[in-house]
Design a protein around this motif. Structure first.
Motif, PDB file in Angstrom:
ATOM      1  N   UNK A 207       0.836  -1.206   0.000  1.00 31.61           N
ATOM      2  CA  UNK A 207       0.000   0.000   0.000  1.00 31.61           C
ATOM      3  C   UNK A 207       0.871   1.256   0.000  1.00 31.61           C
ATOM      4  N   UNK A 208       2.017   1.154  -0.716  1.00 32.91           N
ATOM      5  CA  UNK A 208       2.870   2.333  -0.831  1.00 32.91           C
ATOM      6  C   UNK A 208       2.468   3.223  -2.015  1.00 32.91           C
ATOM      7  N   UNK A 209       1.513   2.771  -2.833  1.00 37.13           N
ATOM      8  CA  UNK A 209       1.056   3.562  -3.974  1.00 37.13           C
ATOM      9  C   UNK A 209       0.084   4.630  -3.494  1.00 37.13           C
ATOM     10  N   UNK A 210       0.121   5.830  -4.118  1.00 36.90           N
ATOM     11  CA  UNK A 210      -0.729   6.930  -3.705  1.00 36.90           C
ATOM     12  C   UNK A 210      -1.474   7.503  -4.902  1.00 36.90           C
ATOM     13  N   UNK A 211      -2.608   8.152  -4.628  1.00 38.46           N
ATOM     14  CA  UNK A 211      -3.402   8.773  -5.686  1.00 38.46           C
ATOM     15  C   UNK A 211      -2.757  10.087  -6.117  1.00 38.46           C
ATOM     16  N   UNK A 212      -2.800  10.384  -7.414  1.00 34.18           N
ATOM     17  CA  UNK A 212      -2.218  11.657  -7.882  1.00 34.18           C
ATOM     18  C   UNK A 212      -3.088  12.835  -7.476  1.00 34.18           C
ATOM     19  N   UNK A 213      -2.466  13.977  -7.230  1.00 32.87           N
ATOM     20  CA  UNK A 213      -3.170  15.215  -6.907  1.00 32.87           C
ATOM     21  C   UNK A 213      -2.645  16.333  -7.791  1.00 32.87           C
ATOM     22  N   UNK A 214      -3.522  17.286  -8.112  1.00 34.52           N
ATOM     23  CA  UNK A 214      -3.152  18.400  -8.976  1.00 34.52           C
ATOM     24  C   UNK A 214      -2.863  19.658  -8.180  1.00 34.52           C
ATOM     25  N   UNK A 215      -2.319  20.647  -8.875  1.00 37.23           N
ATOM     26  CA  UNK A 215      -2.003  21.944  -8.276  1.00 37.23           C
ATOM     27  C   UNK A 215      -2.507  23.047  -9.204  1.00 37.23           C
ATOM     28  N   UNK A 216      -3.288  24.004  -8.718  1.00 36.66           N
ATOM     29  CA  UNK A 216      -3.826  24.083  -7.349  1.00 36.66           C
ATOM     30  C   UNK A 216      -4.907  23.028  -7.129  1.00 36.66           C
ATOM     31  N   UNK A 217      -5.067  22.555  -5.902  1.00 36.06           N
ATOM     32  CA  UNK A 217      -5.998  21.442  -5.667  1.00 36.06           C
ATOM     33  C   UNK A 217      -7.455  21.880  -5.755  1.00 36.06           C
ATOM     34  N   UNK A 218      -8.278  21.014  -6.336  1.00 33.67           N
ATOM     35  CA  UNK A 218      -9.718  21.238  -6.304  1.00 33.67           C
ATOM     36  C   UNK A 218     -10.340  20.234  -5.329  1.00 33.67           C
ATOM     37  N   UNK A 221      -9.021  16.738  -5.766  1.00 34.58           N
ATOM     38  CA  UNK A 221      -7.654  16.624  -5.261  1.00 34.58           C
ATOM     39  C   UNK A 221      -7.646  16.545  -3.733  1.00 34.58           C
ATOM     40  N   UNK A 222      -8.533  17.304  -3.093  1.00 32.16           N
ATOM     41  CA  UNK A 222      -8.627  17.205  -1.640  1.00 32.16           C
ATOM     42  C   UNK A 222      -9.095  15.822  -1.207  1.00 32.16           C
ATOM     43  N   UNK A 223     -10.044  15.237  -1.973  1.00 28.59           N
ATOM     44  CA  UNK A 223     -10.480  13.874  -1.663  1.00 28.59           C
ATOM     45  C   UNK A 223      -9.328  12.899  -1.841  1.00 28.59           C
ATOM     46  N   UNK A 224      -8.545  13.070  -2.901  1.00 29.40           N
ATOM     47  CA  UNK A 224      -7.374  12.210  -3.106  1.00 29.40           C
ATOM     48  C   UNK A 224      -6.388  12.354  -1.947  1.00 29.40           C
ATOM     49  N   UNK A 225      -6.202  13.583  -1.463  1.00 29.90           N
ATOM     50  CA  UNK A 225      -5.291  13.789  -0.341  1.00 29.90           C
ATOM     51  C   UNK A 225      -5.790  13.064   0.906  1.00 29.90           C
ATOM     52  N   UNK A 226      -7.115  13.094   1.131  1.00 27.07           N
ATOM     53  CA  UNK A 226      -7.671  12.378   2.285  1.00 27.07           C
ATOM     54  C   UNK A 226      -7.454  10.868   2.141  1.00 27.07           C
ATOM     55  N   UNK A 227      -7.639  10.341   0.923  1.00 26.81           N
ATOM     56  CA  UNK A 227      -7.376   8.925   0.694  1.00 26.81           C
ATOM     57  C   UNK A 227      -5.896   8.606   0.936  1.00 26.81           C
ATOM     58  N   UNK A 228      -5.019   9.483   0.475  1.00 26.03           N
ATOM     59  CA  UNK A 228      -3.582   9.257   0.693  1.00 26.03           C
ATOM     60  C   UNK A 228      -3.245   9.279   2.183  1.00 26.03           C
ATOM     61  N   UNK A 229      -3.884  10.191   2.927  1.00 29.48           N
ATOM     62  CA  UNK A 229      -3.660  10.211   4.378  1.00 29.48           C
ATOM     63  C   UNK A 229      -4.149   8.912   5.020  1.00 29.48           C
ATOM     64  N   UNK A 230      -5.287   8.408   4.533  1.00 28.48           N
ATOM     65  CA  UNK A 230      -5.800   7.139   5.055  1.00 28.48           C
ATOM     66  C   UNK A 230      -4.829   6.005   4.757  1.00 28.48           C
ATOM     67  N   UNK A 231      -4.294   5.983   3.538  1.00 22.22           N
ATOM     68  CA  UNK A 231      -3.321   4.941   3.189  1.00 22.22           C
ATOM     69  C   UNK A 231      -2.060   5.060   4.044  1.00 22.22           C
ATOM     70  N   UNK A 232      -1.665   6.304   4.331  1.00 22.09           N
ATOM     71  CA  UNK A 232      -0.500   6.486   5.215  1.00 22.09           C
ATOM     72  C   UNK A 232      -0.771   5.910   6.601  1.00 22.09           C
ATOM     73  N   UNK A 233      -1.983   6.156   7.115  1.00 20.36           N
ATOM     74  CA  UNK A 233      -2.316   5.616   8.437  1.00 20.36           C
ATOM     75  C   UNK A 233      -2.394   4.096   8.411  1.00 20.36           C
ATOM     76  N   UNK A 234      -2.935   3.544   7.313  1.00 19.07           N
ATOM     77  CA  UNK A 234      -2.978   2.086   7.197  1.00 19.07           C
ATOM     78  C   UNK A 234      -1.577   1.491   7.135  1.00 19.07           C
ATOM     79  N   UNK A 235      -0.701   2.152   6.366  1.00 16.29           N
ATOM     80  CA  UNK A 235       0.677   1.661   6.284  1.00 16.29           C
ATOM     81  C   UNK A 235       1.355   1.748   7.650  1.00 16.29           C
ATOM     82  N   UNK A 236       1.102   2.852   8.378  1.00 18.59           N
ATOM     83  CA  UNK A 236       1.680   2.975   9.703  1.00 18.59           C
ATOM     84  C   UNK A 236       1.140   1.932  10.660  1.00 18.59           C
ATOM     85  N   UNK A 237      -0.185   1.655  10.576  1.00 15.75           N
ATOM     86  CA  UNK A 237      -0.768   0.628  11.442  1.00 15.75           C
ATOM     87  C   UNK A 237      -0.216  -0.747  11.110  1.00 15.75           C
ATOM     88  N   UNK A 238      -0.014  -1.010   9.812  1.00 18.51           N
ATOM     89  CA  UNK A 238       0.555  -2.315   9.434  1.00 18.51           C
ATOM     90  C   UNK A 238       1.980  -2.443   9.958  1.00 18.51           C
TER      91      UNK A 238
END
Length: 446
Positions: A207-218, A221-238
């Motif tokens: 689960x080291x793969x992350x969703x792409x986000x654009x700049x400036x974020x819409x 992109x904010x939803x993708x960032x939230x998913x990426x944060x969730x994946x980070x927490x899952x990776x940390x929990x694992x």
């Protein structure tokens, strides 16, 4: 393809917004068109009254000796089709000439007696409409009043027809807008579908793969960032789970090895009762160590899961330390260590008594296992202003630098932190000192 509820909601909102905007525009257009038609009718009847008055004045100038009714009759006879009603009155209100419906002619008679050189007003006729009337008074050479009138029924009829067409078109336009919104929503939601495909492509084992986000974020992109944060927490929990399993295996491996080795040797050949008792003593010691490690692992699992116990007990820290030392005397004797008390100040703290006791016992266990056999383990309690401290000192090799070493001290650190305190490890000459620094509760004494 199944119907999408999200697209239906978007289409409904699009259709409703489009219909509301169209309704506002239609109402504005109706008001504008009605006012323009009213103003046009007013201009027409006013212009007819002025033009007719000018014609009468010209005819009077051409035939100054002719009577007024003759001049009016001549002008009305030559006047082209115009307003719905035309009437001319003398100053006494006597009609000199008229053209149009007799009922309307009789209706406009009182207007000749109104004051003012000219003006306009509305007269009610029937439910279908009224009469817009304009008058103009000539003076002084020919004192007559010219009255013209136009029916407002046509304006009302045109307005009703327009309202009918708009009411008929609004539902059709609303349905068309909703259908167009459903189609457009399909294209608008393509980034969400792409995001779903990206999530499906993430391997649960990696689960080291992350969703792409654009700049400036819409918003996406904010939803993708939230998913990426969730994946980070899952990776940390694992990773935390893996470290926990590694710690568990490491902590249980040694006592299990002792149990297997002693039991195997005991079954290998006959032994004396004293040999069996010594082997059972070692097995019992290893079993106690495994039981303690299992309890420690449960506490560490609760800490890593973020489960906080109730911290409402009023704990006499000096009494708790003496109780923990008494419980650890047998364990210290088995490890060949001596326990001694240093200064024991009165100190009161607020927290979970069972966890604080476990933390103190972990400190004593750690000091006994890693201490020097020729130096006692000394435990003391001190009070410094608003802080209470538990100090455990032992001889032996220094603790390694960096994070708190060992499973037991990890538990000590967790217990101390949830009580708002800190763990300090210091080296003073040949001895190690571990200090629990806790906030003292109200009622503590020096």
């Amino acid at each position: 393809m199944p119907i999408s509820r999200l697209r239906l909601r978007l289409a409904a909102w699009f259709g409703a917004a489009f219909l509301l905007g169209l309704l506002v525009l239609d109402l504005g257009f109706l008001v504008y068109a009605h006012r323009k038609a009213e103003a046009k009718l007013t201009r027409e009847v006013g212009a007819a009254a002025r033009n007719l008055a000018d014609a009468i004045r010209e005819e009077r100038a051409a035939r100054p000796e002719a009577p007024a009714d003759s001049i009016v009759g001549e002008v009305l006879g030559e006047w082209p089709a115009g307003p719905d009603v035309i009437a001319v009155y003398d100053p006494a209100g006597r009609r000199l000439g008229a053209r149009g419906d007799s009922v309307l002619v009789e209706l406009v008679g009182p207007v000749a007696l109104r004051t003012g050189r000219d003006g306009t007003l509305d007269l009610p006729v029937n439910r279908e409409g009224g009469l817009r009337v304009a008058w103009r008074r000539l003076a002084p050479d020919l004192e007559v009043t010219v009255v013209t009138g136009g029916s407002t029924a046509g304006i009302r009829e045109d307005l009703e027809t327009l309202v009918g067409w708009l009411l008929l078109s609004l539902p059709l336009i609303g349905l068309g807008g909703a259908a167009a919104g459903y189609v457009l929503a399909r294209y608008a939601l393509r980034p969400v579908q792409a995001m779903a495909r990206e999530l499906d492509a993430i391997d649960p084992e990696r689960i080291d793969r992350r969703l792409p986000t654009g700049t400036p974020p819409d918003e996406l992109d904010q939803l993708s960032s939230h998913f990426n944060d969730l994946l980070d927490r899952l990776a940390g929990a694992r990773e935390t789970g893996r470290r926990f399993l590694a710690q568990a295996a490491h902590q249980l491996r040694t006592p299990l090895t002792v149990v297997r080795g002693e039991s195997g040797l005991g079954l290998d050949r006959p032994r004396t009762p004293d040999d069996y008792r010594a082997a059972l003593r070692r097995i019992n010691l290893a079993a106690e160590q495994m039981s303690r490690r299992v309890n420690e692992l449960f506490l560490l699992a609760e800490a890593q899961a973020g489960e906080l116990p109730a911290l409402t007990d009023r704990v006499e820290l000096d009494g708790l330390v003496m109780e923990a030392a008494d419980l650890m005397r047998g364990r210290a004797a088995a490890l060949g260590r001596a326990l001694e008390f240093g200064a024991m100040d009165d100190a009161l703290v607020t927290g979970a008594e069972s966890l604080l006791r476990e933390a103190v016992m972990e400190l004593l266990e750690n000091a006994c296992r890693h201490g020097s056999p020729d130096q006692p383990v000394v435990i003391s309690v001190s009070r410094l202003g608003p802080r209470a401290r538990v100090n455990v000192t032992n001889g032996g090799a220094p603790f390694p630098e960096g994070p708190t070493p060992g499973l037991g001290l990890s538990i000590v650190r967790w217990v101390t932190e949830i009580h708002g305190g800190t763990v300090q490890i210091a080296r003073h000459g040949p001895t190690n000192t571990v200090t629990l620094d806790l906030p003292a509760g109200a009622g503590s004494t020096l």
